[in-house]
Design an enzyme around this catalytic site. Structure first.
Site, PDB file in Angstrom:
ATOM      1  N   CYS A 115       0.799  -1.227   0.000  1.00  0.00           N
ATOM      2  CA  CYS A 115       0.000   0.000   0.000  1.00  0.00           C
ATOM      3  C   CYS A 115       0.826   1.269   0.000  1.00  0.00           C
ATOM      4  O   CYS A 115       0.279   2.352  -0.155  1.00  0.00           O
ATOM      5  CB  CYS A 115      -0.943   0.025   1.198  1.00  0.00           C
ATOM      6  SG  CYS A 115      -0.104   0.255   2.785  1.00  0.00           S
ATOM      7  N   GLY A 116       2.112   1.195   0.206  1.00  0.00           N
ATOM      8  CA  GLY A 116       2.900   2.408   0.251  1.00  0.00           C
ATOM      9  C   GLY A 116       2.654   3.179   1.532  1.00  0.00           C
ATOM     10  O   GLY A 116       2.400   2.606   2.578  1.00  0.00           O
TER      11      GLY A 116
END
Length: 282
Positions: A115-116
């Site tokens: 997801c960063g």
């Protein structure tokens, strides 16, 4: 460093037959990014282009914008208790003139390969901190046929994916479709950071006449990274998120999703796509 891939034993089952064999896997290791000696972020990445990754990350955070903003990047010796260098900790030193935001008061950043950045600031924050407003750049016009040709070119250039099947990729193309650079990583946001970081190191920011193509989906963070690097067109082979579409509409980014074969969806910035026929009614 030779750590892009690793070998592991696997039990293979095919049509009821069981065998044992080595398999090639993509490497995944943590990278701690320090800013002027202070811990800033940890990301799970595929080793390689670590300095570019760190530089690109700091572009997306609004810390770096020009080649001269970066003094140097080094691996930290003595990263472990016994003093050995793991090559998993980098320290980014900025030029004295660079204003450093008080990031530690906002959050301690932990990024993942899926997801960063978690808990990133609002759309308004990205819009107000972008150094190169996309809407102010000279117009870029892209033919749909050119966009349709890019995923095959991206896939053909993925060297490590052919051996592992486990990597995302990001590529920069000119508006004429020339491949400028491609990076692979277990995290698609890392692959984009590596592209942007290399552009910063080469003095090529802003990337105002380029197309960014990413494997997989287009998240808010990928749209943010495109905006912060001055990239006017972001295309993805899968779906965008609602927040990515909102950010694209807010900033003037052209956002294309489901880029497969001759089909694609344009979610924002359609003025840069050279459409020859009227949109379907209804």
């Amino acid at each position: 460093m030779g750590r892009v891939t690793e070998r592991r034993k696997v039990i293979r089952i095919r049509d009821g037959a069981v065998s044992s064999r080595p398999d090639t896997l993509v490497a995944e290791e943590p990278l701690e990014i320090r800013l002027n000696g202070k811990p800033l972020a940890i990301t799970m990445r595929t080793p390689g282009d670590d300095f570019a990754l760190a530089a690109g990350f700091l572009v997306s955070e609004g810390v770096l914008a020009e080649q001269d903003d970066l003094q140097n990047i080094v691996y930290c010796a003595g990263a472990t208790v016994d003093g050995s260098n793991t090559y998993n900790v980098v320290d980014v030193r900025t030029a004295p003139s660079v204003a450093i935001p008080d990031i530690t008061l906002e959050r301690n950043v932990y990024t993942t390969s899926s997801c960063g950045l978690c808990g990133k600031a609002s759309l308004d924050a990205v819009r107000t901190t972008a150094r190169w407003p996309i809407a102010d750049t000279p117009p870029v016009r892209v033919e749909p046929e050119l966009l349709a040709s890019l995923p095959d070119r991206l896939r053909a250039a993925q060297r490590v994916f052919d051996r592992t099947g486990g990597l995302h990729a990001a590529a920069l193309f000119t508006e004429a479709g020339e491949l400028l650079d491609i990076r692979e990583d277990v995290g698609r946001h890392n692959a984009v950071d590596k592209l942007v970081g290399r552009a910063l190191q080469s003095g090529d920011l802003p990337l105002s006449r380029t197309i960014l193509l990413v494997s997989g989906r287009a998240s808010f963070e990928l749209a943010q990274k495109a905006v912060m690097a001055g990239i006017p067109v972001l295309a993805a082979v899968s779906a965008p998120s609602s927040l990515a579409v909102d950010l694209a509409a807010e900033t003037g980014l052209t956002l294309v999703g489901f880029l497969r074969g001759s089909s694609m969806n344009v979610y924002a910035g359609e003025d840069r796509i050279a459409l020859r026929t009227a949109a379907a009614q209804g």
